[in-house]
Design a protein around this motif. Structure first.
Motif, mmCIF file in Angstrom:
data_model
loop_
_atom_site.group_PDB
_atom_site.id
_atom_site.type_symbol
_atom_site.label_atom_id
_atom_site.label_comp_id
_atom_site.label_asym_id
_atom_site.label_seq_id
_atom_site.Cartn_x
_atom_site.Cartn_y
_atom_site.Cartn_z
ATOM 1 N N VAL A 1 0.840 -1.206 0.000
ATOM 2 C CA VAL A 1 0.000 0.000 0.000
ATOM 3 C C VAL A 1 0.874 1.256 0.000
ATOM 4 O O VAL A 1 0.646 2.188 -0.775
ATOM 5 C CB VAL A 1 -0.953 0.008 1.216
ATOM 6 C CG1 VAL A 1 -1.741 1.314 1.261
ATOM 7 C CG2 VAL A 1 -1.908 -1.179 1.158
ATOM 8 N N ALA A 2 1.885 1.277 0.860
ATOM 9 C CA ALA A 2 2.787 2.429 0.922
ATOM 10 C C ALA A 2 3.529 2.618 -0.401
ATOM 11 O O ALA A 2 3.711 3.745 -0.874
ATOM 12 C CB ALA A 2 3.785 2.251 2.070
ATOM 13 N N GLY A 3 3.948 1.509 -1.026
ATOM 14 C CA GLY A 3 4.675 1.575 -2.280
ATOM 15 C C GLY A 3 3.841 2.114 -3.426
ATOM 16 O O GLY A 3 4.335 2.896 -4.252
ATOM 17 N N CYS A 4 2.575 1.705 -3.496
ATOM 18 C CA CYS A 4 1.687 2.192 -4.560
ATOM 19 C C CYS A 4 1.501 3.704 -4.467
ATOM 20 O O CYS A 4 1.629 4.425 -5.468
ATOM 21 C CB CYS A 4 0.326 1.501 -4.463
ATOM 22 S SG CYS A 4 0.303 -0.217 -5.005
ATOM 23 N N LEU A 5 1.211 4.182 -3.279
ATOM 24 C CA LEU A 5 0.978 5.610 -3.085
ATOM 25 C C LEU A 5 2.229 6.419 -3.424
ATOM 26 O O LEU A 5 2.171 7.434 -4.119
ATOM 27 C CB LEU A 5 0.562 5.881 -1.633
ATOM 28 C CG LEU A 5 -0.788 5.296 -1.187
ATOM 29 C CD1 LEU A 5 -0.960 5.440 0.320
ATOM 30 C CD2 LEU A 5 -1.939 5.978 -1.921
ATOM 31 N N THR A 6 3.370 5.937 -2.951
ATOM 32 C CA THR A 6 4.608 6.695 -3.110
ATOM 33 C C THR A 6 5.150 6.645 -4.533
ATOM 34 O O THR A 6 5.716 7.628 -5.024
ATOM 35 C CB THR A 6 5.671 6.164 -2.128
ATOM 36 O OG1 THR A 6 5.105 6.068 -0.828
ATOM 37 C CG2 THR A 6 6.865 7.082 -2.077
ATOM 38 N N SER A 7 4.999 5.523 -5.216
ATOM 39 C CA SER A 7 5.515 5.388 -6.587
ATOM 40 C C SER A 7 4.865 6.387 -7.528
ATOM 41 O O SER A 7 5.536 6.975 -8.390
ATOM 42 C CB SER A 7 5.298 3.962 -7.096
ATOM 43 O OG SER A 7 6.079 3.039 -6.381
ATOM 44 N N VAL A 8 3.568 6.578 -7.394
ATOM 45 C CA VAL A 8 2.848 7.521 -8.256
ATOM 46 C C VAL A 8 3.324 8.947 -7.991
ATOM 47 O O VAL A 8 3.572 9.724 -8.923
ATOM 48 C CB VAL A 8 1.326 7.412 -8.036
ATOM 49 C CG1 VAL A 8 0.592 8.483 -8.838
ATOM 50 C CG2 VAL A 8 0.827 6.027 -8.441
ATOM 51 N N ILE A 9 3.488 9.301 -6.711
ATOM 52 C CA ILE A 9 3.892 10.654 -6.344
ATOM 53 C C ILE A 9 5.271 11.005 -6.884
ATOM 54 O O ILE A 9 5.513 12.126 -7.328
ATOM 55 C CB ILE A 9 3.883 10.811 -4.802
ATOM 56 C CG1 ILE A 9 2.444 10.697 -4.268
ATOM 57 C CG2 ILE A 9 4.482 12.148 -4.375
ATOM 58 C CD1 ILE A 9 2.362 10.647 -2.748
ATOM 59 N N THR A 10 6.178 10.035 -6.877
ATOM 60 C CA THR A 10 7.585 10.320 -7.207
ATOM 61 C C THR A 10 8.001 9.880 -8.604
ATOM 62 O O THR A 10 9.198 9.903 -8.914
ATOM 63 C CB THR A 10 8.502 9.629 -6.178
ATOM 64 O OG1 THR A 10 8.295 8.203 -6.230
ATOM 65 C CG2 THR A 10 8.219 10.124 -4.766
ATOM 66 N N HIS A 11 7.063 9.517 -9.468
ATOM 67 C CA HIS A 11 7.461 9.010 -10.793
ATOM 68 C C HIS A 11 8.017 10.084 -11.730
ATOM 69 O O HIS A 11 8.992 9.803 -12.459
ATOM 70 C CB HIS A 11 6.303 8.294 -11.474
ATOM 71 C CG HIS A 11 6.724 7.540 -12.700
ATOM 72 N ND1 HIS A 11 7.488 6.391 -12.647
ATOM 73 C CD2 HIS A 11 6.530 7.792 -14.025
ATOM 74 C CE1 HIS A 11 7.731 5.960 -13.866
ATOM 75 N NE2 HIS A 11 7.160 6.791 -14.725
ATOM 76 N N PRO A 12 7.481 11.301 -11.775
ATOM 77 C CA PRO A 12 8.024 12.305 -12.704
ATOM 78 C C PRO A 12 9.536 12.518 -12.590
ATOM 79 O O PRO A 12 10.216 12.575 -13.632
ATOM 80 C CB PRO A 12 7.226 13.566 -12.342
ATOM 81 C CG PRO A 12 5.905 13.036 -11.893
ATOM 82 C CD PRO A 12 6.248 11.787 -11.115
#
Length: 288
Positions: free
Chosen positions: A210-221
């Protein structure tokens, strides 16, 4: 915070060993997704028509081999294994000496996570450059040492630090948000009381996913920008230039090229790393 330690090594060394073991397992297993992410972002940088992750995977297997999906594994291990070890060691040290409570409050989780990851990123940026170029399939390096030597000879020290600003912009917030989400989710599970054994590996893994999904989207750019800067340093030497190019040629969606393979890899890799790390630390009995 008081930590118990009954192993024969220091707590920081225990953290490093647990982290490197976790990093070795997760990096080896999920390397194909990192390669696919790099190829997707490379196509976008070349202004090629967008294709899907599955199409690229099939093309790699057909034109090269199944094992080509693990291209770049060696530099990935060189970078990730000590990098994760440094990260967990720094995080343990910060938590042990500066943490006000266990589990960490949200603000401390973000500060400690960002600091620990920045330390690890600064120490491994040359290997990150080599890893990205290996995965692209464009640079015919014979080995990691050959790649480091060639980059230094042709591009200087600056070449070994390509994409550092974008890497820090990606990694520091990733670890800040990830550790905050992860600790808060674990705290919720402990407080809820419905799960009899909150130290069960499945609990750690689910919190990590759950933590990984949320964080991956935020930091992808920033990850997209890093790939551009490391693969095409002549075209994209500055972050502002890279941002403007992506916006002009691909719009906002250009900042999310390769999100799916990165989402799968980063989420499962982080969840697995933390699960293995937590279990190793329990085994070594240095967690309170």
């Amino acid at each position: 915070m008081e930590m118990k330690n009954s192993s024969k090594w220091t707590p920081i060394m225990d953290s490093f060993l647990a982290g490197t073991f976790a990093g070795t397992c997760s990096t080896t297993l999920f390397q194909p997704f990192e390669l696919l992410k790099t190829r997707l972002q490379m196509l976008s940088a070349n202004q090629s028509r967008p294709v899907g992750m599955l199409r690229i995977a099939v093309d790699v297997v057909r034109t090269e081999s199944v094992f080509a999906l693990w291209r770049g594994l060696c530099p990935s291990l060189y970078r990730t294994v000590p990098g994760i070890g440094f990260y967990f060691s720094a995080l343990h040290s910060l938590t042990h000496h500066l943490g006000s409570a266990y589990p960490l409050p949200a603000a401390e989780s973000m500060i400690f996570g960002a600091t620990a990851r920045s330390i690890a990123a600064l120490g491994t940026i040359p290997l990150s450059v080599v890893k990205t170029r290996y995965e692209s399939g464009v640079f015919p390096y014979r080995s990691v040492i050959n790649a480091l030597s060639h980059i230094y000879e042709t591009e200087g020290l600056k070449g070994l630090c390509r994409g550092l600003s974008a890497t820090l912009l990606r990694d520091a917030p990733f670890s800040a948000f990830y550790l905050m989400f992860y600790n808060q989710l674990k705290f919720f599970v402990h407080r809820d009381g419905r799960i009899q054994d909150p130290n069960n590996p499945s609990v750690f893994f689910l919190c990590g996913v759950v933590a990984g999904c949320l964080t991956s989207v935020i930091t992808h750019p920033p990850d997209v920008m890093k790939t551009y800067m490391q693969l095409y340093p002549d075209q994209f030497s500055r972050m502002q230039q890279t941002i403007l190019h992506i916006l002009k040629n691909d719009g906002l969606r250009g900042f999310f090229r390769g999100l799916l393979p990165r989402l799968i890899r980063k989420t499962l890799m982080a969840a697995m790393s933390w699960t293995v790390y937590e279990q190793a630390m329990i085994f070594l009995r240095i967690k309170s």
